[in-house]
Design a protein around this motif. Structure first.
Motif, PDB file in Angstrom:
ATOM      1  N   ILE A 156      45.686  33.928  27.350  1.00  0.00           N
ATOM      2  CA  ILE A 156      46.822  34.349  28.315  1.00  0.00           C
ATOM      3  C   ILE A 156      46.737  36.098  28.633  1.00  0.00           C
ATOM      4  O   ILE A 156      45.542  36.349  27.486  1.00  0.00           O
ATOM      5  N   GLY A 157      46.518  36.834  29.485  1.00  0.00           N
ATOM      6  CA  GLY A 157      45.797  37.401  29.210  1.00  0.00           C
ATOM      7  C   GLY A 157      46.659  39.196  30.003  1.00  0.00           C
ATOM      8  O   GLY A 157      47.429  38.626  30.859  1.00  0.00           O
ATOM      9  N   PHE A 158      46.882  39.778  29.405  1.00  0.00           N
ATOM     10  CA  PHE A 158      48.032  41.373  29.643  1.00  0.00           C
ATOM     11  C   PHE A 158      46.927  42.419  30.106  1.00  0.00           C
ATOM     12  O   PHE A 158      46.159  43.009  29.289  1.00  0.00           O
ATOM     13  N   LEU A 159      47.232  42.792  31.471  1.00  0.00           N
ATOM     14  CA  LEU A 159      45.604  43.665  31.425  1.00  0.00           C
ATOM     15  C   LEU A 159      46.383  45.253  32.613  1.00  0.00           C
ATOM     16  O   LEU A 159      47.938  44.304  33.465  1.00  0.00           O
ATOM     17  N   CYS A 160      45.825  45.744  32.383  1.00  0.00           N
ATOM     18  CA  CYS A 160      46.406  47.258  33.274  1.00  0.00           C
ATOM     19  C   CYS A 160      46.216  46.478  34.387  1.00  0.00           C
ATOM     20  O   CYS A 160      45.743  46.635  34.609  1.00  0.00           O
ATOM     21  N   SER A 167      43.436  43.721  27.818  1.00  0.00           N
ATOM     22  CA  SER A 167      42.467  44.104  28.859  1.00  0.00           C
ATOM     23  C   SER A 167      43.278  45.846  29.631  1.00  0.00           C
ATOM     24  O   SER A 167      44.208  45.700  30.037  1.00  0.00           O
ATOM     25  N   GLY A 168      43.029  47.200  29.518  1.00  0.00           N
ATOM     26  CA  GLY A 168      43.244  48.345  29.769  1.00  0.00           C
ATOM     27  C   GLY A 168      41.956  49.037  30.426  1.00  0.00           C
ATOM     28  O   GLY A 168      40.739  49.146  30.528  1.00  0.00           O
ATOM     29  N   CYS A 169      42.403  50.653  30.477  1.00  0.00           N
ATOM     30  CA  CYS A 169      41.074  51.687  30.945  1.00  0.00           C
ATOM     31  C   CYS A 169      40.582  52.482  29.650  1.00  0.00           C
ATOM     32  O   CYS A 169      41.396  51.453  28.472  1.00  0.00           O
ATOM     33  N   HIS A 170      39.825  52.298  30.020  1.00  0.00           N
ATOM     34  CA  HIS A 170      38.877  53.149  29.184  1.00  0.00           C
ATOM     35  C   HIS A 170      39.878  54.610  28.700  1.00  0.00           C
ATOM     36  O   HIS A 170      40.321  55.085  29.284  1.00  0.00           O
ATOM     37  N   PRO A 171      39.486  54.446  27.146  1.00  0.00           N
ATOM     38  CA  PRO A 171      40.312  55.206  26.786  1.00  0.00           C
ATOM     39  C   PRO A 171      39.575  57.034  27.050  1.00  0.00           C
ATOM     40  O   PRO A 171      38.248  57.353  27.803  1.00  0.00           O
ATOM     41  N   GLY A 172      40.912  57.543  27.506  1.00  0.00           N
ATOM     42  CA  GLY A 172      40.317  58.918  28.305  1.00  0.00           C
ATOM     43  C   GLY A 172      40.500  59.006  29.900  1.00  0.00           C
ATOM     44  O   GLY A 172      40.790  60.114  30.733  1.00  0.00           O
ATOM     45  N   ASP A 212      40.958  29.188  32.600  1.00  0.00           N
ATOM     46  CA  ASP A 212      41.918  28.807  31.815  1.00  0.00           C
ATOM     47  C   ASP A 212      42.223  30.540  31.530  1.00  0.00           C
ATOM     48  O   ASP A 212      43.884  30.058  30.637  1.00  0.00           O
ATOM     49  N   LEU A 213      42.050  31.318  32.103  1.00  0.00           N
ATOM     50  CA  LEU A 213      43.259  32.464  31.469  1.00  0.00           C
ATOM     51  C   LEU A 213      44.242  33.085  32.639  1.00  0.00           C
ATOM     52  O   LEU A 213      44.186  32.817  33.819  1.00  0.00           O
ATOM     53  N   HIS A 214      45.310  32.982  32.173  1.00  0.00           N
ATOM     54  CA  HIS A 214      46.163  33.227  32.756  1.00  0.00           C
ATOM     55  C   HIS A 214      46.909  34.601  33.037  1.00  0.00           C
ATOM     56  O   HIS A 214      47.231  34.862  31.314  1.00  0.00           O
ATOM     57  N   ILE A 215      47.002  35.094  34.335  1.00  0.00           N
ATOM     58  CA  ILE A 215      46.690  37.025  33.984  1.00  0.00           C
ATOM     59  C   ILE A 215      48.809  37.421  33.985  1.00  0.00           C
ATOM     60  O   ILE A 215      49.060  36.650  35.144  1.00  0.00           O
ATOM     61  N   VAL A 216      48.712  37.939  33.453  1.00  0.00           N
ATOM     62  CA  VAL A 216      50.245  39.264  33.402  1.00  0.00           C
ATOM     63  C   VAL A 216      49.724  40.648  33.620  1.00  0.00           C
ATOM     64  O   VAL A 216      48.907  40.700  33.097  1.00  0.00           O
ATOM     65  N   ARG A 217      49.931  40.457  35.199  1.00  0.00           N
ATOM     66  CA  ARG A 217      49.586  42.206  35.427  1.00  0.00           C
ATOM     67  C   ARG A 217      51.218  43.429  34.671  1.00  0.00           C
ATOM     68  O   ARG A 217      52.129  43.519  34.771  1.00  0.00           O
ATOM     69  N   MET A 218      50.749  44.141  33.919  1.00  0.00           N
ATOM     70  CA  MET A 218      51.077  44.898  32.820  1.00  0.00           C
ATOM     71  C   MET A 218      51.569  46.657  34.493  1.00  0.00           C
ATOM     72  O   MET A 218      49.642  46.778  34.281  1.00  0.00           O
ATOM     73  N   PRO A 219      52.013  47.409  33.838  1.00  0.00           N
ATOM     74  CA  PRO A 219      51.287  48.884  34.216  1.00  0.00           C
ATOM     75  C   PRO A 219      50.979  49.388  33.555  1.00  0.00           C
ATOM     76  O   PRO A 219      50.178  50.572  34.182  1.00  0.00           O
ATOM     77  N   CYS A 220      50.468  49.515  32.731  1.00  0.00           N
ATOM     78  CA  CYS A 220      49.609  50.407  31.613  1.00  0.00           C
ATOM     79  C   CYS A 220      49.539  49.444  30.318  1.00  0.00           C
ATOM     80  O   CYS A 220      50.592  48.911  29.267  1.00  0.00           O
ATOM     81  N   THR A 221      48.446  49.853  29.775  1.00  0.00           N
ATOM     82  CA  THR A 221      48.044  48.648  27.919  1.00  0.00           C
ATOM     83  C   THR A 221      49.997  49.532  27.379  1.00  0.00           C
ATOM     84  O   THR A 221      49.613  48.712  25.981  1.00  0.00           O
ATOM     85  N   GLY A 222      49.788  50.715  27.517  1.00  0.00           N
ATOM     86  CA  GLY A 222      50.491  51.264  26.781  1.00  0.00           C
ATOM     87  C   GLY A 222      52.369  51.096  26.505  1.00  0.00           C
ATOM     88  O   GLY A 222      52.992  50.978  25.704  1.00  0.00           O
TER      89      GLY A 222
END
Length: 125
Positions: A4-8, A60-65, A29-39
């Motif tokens: 399972i992948g939780f992606l920004c 996985s999300g945006c780079h810090p900053g 193999d990776l099932h993606i779940v689209r999230m508004p933000c990793t936060g």
């Protein structure tokens, strides 16, 4: 194997989309779940994925900053680091969980992250 992948939505999901449109080979193999933000990812959601039979979870999300919501990925990093340290106490190998930062322009990097994560989890089987 169930991954399972939780992606920004703003960075990592766009990076995964770029990898797909660029026809970069990656495991399916990776099932993606689209999230508004990793936060916005509650660590209990990750534990629920493991409880429901996931062999591995990738966040996985945006780079810090570079967060679209200013500091959502900083909050996520704190929570996810704590969760990673606690997983063995729940009987889950820490190698089955990973969090990373991939921007929208890093399609090749996304494919490499997925390849590496898939191989690592597959080796634990």
């Amino acid at each position: 194997m169930k991954l399972i992948g939780f992606l920004c939505n703003w960075c990592s999901y766009a990076g995964a989309d770029m990898a797909g449109t660029s026809r970069i080979q990656q495991p399916g193999d990776l099932h993606i779940v689209r999230m508004p933000c990793t936060g916005r990812i509650n660590p209990l959601l990750i534990l629920k994925a493991f409880q429901e039979g996931a062999d591995g979870v990738l966040v996985s999300g945006c780079h810090p900053g570079d967060c679209h919501y200013n500091d959502g990925n900083y909050y996520a990093r704190r929570r996810l680091e704590l969760l990673a340290r606690m997983l063995p106490a729940f009987g889950i190998a820490s190698e089955r969980f990973q969090y990373t930062w991939v921007s929208a322009s890093e399609g090749a990097r996304w494919a490499q992250v997925v390849d590496d994560f898939t191989e690592r989890v597959r080796s634990l089987q």
